[in-house]
Scaffold this motif. Sequence first.
Motif, short mmCIF file in Angstrom:
data_model
loop_
_atom_site.label_atom_id
_atom_site.label_comp_id
_atom_site.label_asym_id
_atom_site.label_seq_id
_atom_site.Cartn_x
_atom_site.Cartn_y
_atom_site.Cartn_z
N ILE A 102 38.14 34.56 33.53
CA ILE A 102 37.79 35.91 33.94
C ILE A 102 39.06 36.73 34.14
CG2 ILE A 102 37.58 35.20 36.37
CD1 ILE A 102 35.27 37.25 36.57
N LEU A 103 39.07 37.92 33.57
CA LEU A 103 40.19 38.85 33.72
C LEU A 103 39.77 39.96 34.68
CD1 LEU A 103 42.99 40.00 32.90
CD2 LEU A 103 41.83 41.17 31.01
N LEU A 104 40.49 40.08 35.78
CA LEU A 104 40.22 41.12 36.77
C LEU A 104 41.29 42.19 36.62
CD1 LEU A 104 39.55 38.76 39.83
CD2 LEU A 104 37.88 39.70 38.22
N ILE A 105 40.86 43.42 36.33
CA ILE A 105 41.81 44.51 36.10
C ILE A 105 41.81 45.46 37.29
CG2 ILE A 105 42.49 46.38 34.55
CD1 ILE A 105 41.23 44.88 32.26
N VAL A 106 43.02 45.74 37.79
CA VAL A 106 43.21 46.57 38.97
C VAL A 106 44.18 47.71 38.65
CG1 VAL A 106 42.69 44.72 40.62
CG2 VAL A 106 45.04 45.01 39.78
N SER B 78 37.49 45.14 48.62
CA SER B 78 36.29 44.30 48.48
C SER B 78 35.78 44.22 47.05
CB SER B 78 35.18 44.80 49.40
OG SER B 78 34.67 46.05 48.95
N GLU B 79 36.12 45.23 46.25
CA GLU B 79 35.66 45.24 44.86
C GLU B 79 36.40 44.23 44.00
OE1 GLU B 79 34.49 49.92 45.32
OE2 GLU B 79 35.74 49.35 43.62
N LEU B 80 37.48 43.69 44.56
CA LEU B 80 38.19 42.59 43.90
C LEU B 80 37.91 41.26 44.59
CD1 LEU B 80 40.36 41.69 41.79
CD2 LEU B 80 42.03 41.93 43.64
N THR B 81 37.92 41.25 45.92
CA THR B 81 37.85 39.98 46.64
C THR B 81 36.55 39.23 46.43
OG1 THR B 81 37.14 41.19 48.62
CG2 THR B 81 39.48 40.63 48.44
N HIS B 82 35.44 39.93 46.33
CA HIS B 82 34.15 39.23 46.21
C HIS B 82 34.00 38.53 44.85
CE1 HIS B 82 32.05 39.98 49.98
NE2 HIS B 82 32.79 41.08 50.03
N ILE B 83 34.41 39.20 43.78
CA ILE B 83 34.34 38.55 42.48
C ILE B 83 35.40 37.45 42.38
CG2 ILE B 83 35.79 40.30 41.35
CD1 ILE B 83 32.87 38.30 39.76
N TYR B 84 36.55 37.69 42.97
CA TYR B 84 37.62 36.68 42.98
C TYR B 84 37.15 35.43 43.72
CZ TYR B 84 42.35 34.77 43.67
OH TYR B 84 43.46 33.96 43.67
N HIS B 85 36.55 35.63 44.88
CA HIS B 85 36.08 34.51 45.69
C HIS B 85 34.97 33.73 44.98
CE1 HIS B 85 35.25 32.28 49.36
NE2 HIS B 85 33.97 32.58 49.26
N THR C 31 42.64 35.59 36.05
CA THR C 31 43.87 36.33 35.76
C THR C 31 43.71 37.73 36.33
OG1 THR C 31 44.22 35.09 33.70
CG2 THR C 31 45.42 37.17 33.95
N ILE C 32 44.71 38.21 37.04
CA ILE C 32 44.70 39.59 37.53
C ILE C 32 45.74 40.39 36.76
CG2 ILE C 32 44.93 41.12 39.52
CD1 ILE C 32 44.22 38.83 41.35
N ALA C 33 45.29 41.50 36.19
CA ALA C 33 46.18 42.36 35.42
C ALA C 33 46.00 43.82 35.83
CB ALA C 33 45.93 42.19 33.92
N SER C 34 46.96 44.63 35.48
CA SER C 34 46.92 46.07 35.74
C SER C 34 47.56 46.78 34.56
CB SER C 34 47.67 46.39 37.04
OG SER C 34 49.02 45.97 36.94
N PRO C 35 47.34 48.08 34.44
CA PRO C 35 47.90 48.79 33.28
C PRO C 35 49.38 48.55 33.05
CG PRO C 35 46.30 50.19 34.36
CD PRO C 35 46.44 48.96 35.22
N LYS C 36 50.19 48.65 34.10
CA LYS C 36 51.64 48.48 33.93
C LYS C 36 52.15 47.10 34.35
CE LYS C 36 52.80 52.01 36.49
NZ LYS C 36 53.57 53.07 37.19
N LEU D 226 36.45 45.29 35.75
CA LEU D 226 37.28 46.41 36.24
C LEU D 226 36.97 46.68 37.70
CD1 LEU D 226 36.94 48.98 33.28
CD2 LEU D 226 38.41 46.98 33.45
N ALA D 227 37.91 46.34 38.58
CA ALA D 227 37.74 46.64 40.00
C ALA D 227 38.01 48.13 40.22
CB ALA D 227 38.71 45.79 40.83
#
Length: 233
Positions: A5-9, A27-34, A44-49, A101-102
């Motif tokens: 799973i790729l979580l984009i922040v 919370s929009e990241l932590t619940h799916i992460y957990h 994997t956590i990624a962001s634009p830059k 997408l968080a």
Amino acid sequence: MMKTILLIVTNIEQYASGHLKTGLWLSELTHIYHAAKEKGWKITIASPKGGNTPIDPESLKPLVLDGISKSYYENPVFMNELAQTKSLDMVKNDSFDCIYLAGGHATMYDFPDNTTLQEILRDQYESNKMVAAICHGVGGLLNVRLSDGEYMIKGKAVTGFDWFEETLARRKNEVPFNLEAALKERNVHYRKAFIPMTSNVVVDGSLITGQNPFSSKEMAKVVVSELEKQAFM
């Protein structure tokens, strides 16, 4: 079965006006992460830059900082992950079962017009793999075009932070655009909760969207459930 799973922040930390701080709504990241962590899935956590993702101070207030989010905020290993996210360029050729997408108001600045994000989401969706987005993160879906030139979300049932909720959040004069109106311009079937600021998750095939921060817990459950279904298909 192991899932990836790729979580984009976001990387943005203040509104264009410069008056207020913003960032990731925690919370929009932590619940799916957990939920993914409990399943033993690869995250994997990624962001634009790449690099640091700031956290919206509003999401840390006692009334909205739930137990799971608080525990992760106090976890130095997790916080280090948020300080060292991968860039979208680093992950664009990787394969994921779900791209999520968080949200947070900040995503309205660095998600909608990011061409790398658009390419990643197009390829994911056209591979019949899951695309999920919550709250303002749904703005990242707005400008994604498929190979045939049509918008990815055209004709799809979706939700996202609505304009009345923006009024309640006292951010109407800060945000760069009206997300609800922008979604409707893409000819989506927009679905919102009868009562503002309550949980609402919409599933349309491999596309899953959540309306607001209060949808975080249900969103995590639905994403996990839908991904597990795929293992038996």
